[in-house]
Design an enzyme around this catalytic site. Sequence first.
Site, short mmCIF file in Angstrom:
data_model
loop_
_atom_site.label_atom_id
_atom_site.label_comp_id
_atom_site.label_asym_id
_atom_site.label_seq_id
_atom_site.Cartn_x
_atom_site.Cartn_y
_atom_site.Cartn_z
CG MET A 180 23.14 15.55 27.69
SD MET A 180 22.69 16.95 26.63
CE MET A 180 21.11 17.42 27.38
CB CYS B 210 29.77 7.93 29.10
SG CYS B 210 30.85 9.32 29.48
NE ARG C 269 25.72 16.43 20.60
CZ ARG C 269 26.43 16.28 19.48
NH1 ARG C 269 27.52 17.01 19.30
NH2 ARG C 269 26.05 15.42 18.55
#
Length: 345
Positions: free
Chosen positions: A19, A102, A229
Amino acid sequence: MVKINQISLPDFPLLLAPMEDVSDPPFRVVCKANGADLVYTEFISSEGLIRDAIKCRKKLDIFDEERPTGIQIFGGDEERMAMAAKIVDVTQPELLDINFGCPVKGIVAKGAGSGVLKDIQLMTRLTEACVKSTSLPVTVKTRLGWDDATKNIEEVAERLQDIGVKALTIHGRTRCQMYKGEADWSLIAKVKNNPRIHIPIFGNGDIDSPQKALEYKERYGVDGIMIGRAAIGYPWIFREVHHYINTGEMLPAPTVAERVEVCKQHLQKSLQWKGPHGGIYSMRRHYLNYLKGLPGIKEFRTRLVTLNDPEEINGVLDEVLRAYEGYEMERTPIHLVNYHENCPL
């Protein structure tokens, strides 16, 4: 046991997702210490590596205690990807990963990241260039396809395996979905159940609890799960998932003492890696998540994000520990941040 070439991972491994501006070495160390089996760097531009861009080269740093680690690169030019793979090879991570997932507009506009999903031939050439240029095992992270009309992941998986890719991580959305809607793992399961596929297949998307991790493990049969996340500010997600899968029981929520201790460890590693100024600045985004759920924490948090002296910051964290001594943390649902909600297609 799951094997990526010669890398041995435990049965049903949990992977920390790459990330941007999150998966730096200090954060990876914290996640590894709390149950992540394999971690990845932030994605690194092949162009930046070749130009010797300081920020890109810095992303090649790896702490010994975070291994095994994969370095992830992206780009849209075969020659430059091959050169970048050779640079990564010298740094000796455990593996090289290629980002074809991405969705950020700036990356896609350069024909990289999920922009490559429009051209399977190009994806194949880029990957093969990397495989031929490194002694490291090469893995790929990608999405189901560009949009609903081009969900070509089954063909992509076969092609990538045929040219030497050792493992594949699939995010259960198309590029056009960004992070909206619900991730579709049914196509990930089709790839895993394809009799031609013999490399590990890892699923990614929407895993935000131990219960969901076990449910998806049993329903879709993947070899492991990549978590992104849900780990931000909550690295304990990895140990909780492992424990739940192994025992069927939920671990208690991390105590205030645990949260403060991990926060201090993260700060120490951040200072070690980036120095006093950079280390303190990069930690400011993490305090909110580590201390989330504590009533009246705003005053402490305000001080933490304004102080510039490590000793004073550690002093505030000690104050938090004393102020909330004996406080029992309640388990609250993990909120998955939508990084790119304002990014136009």
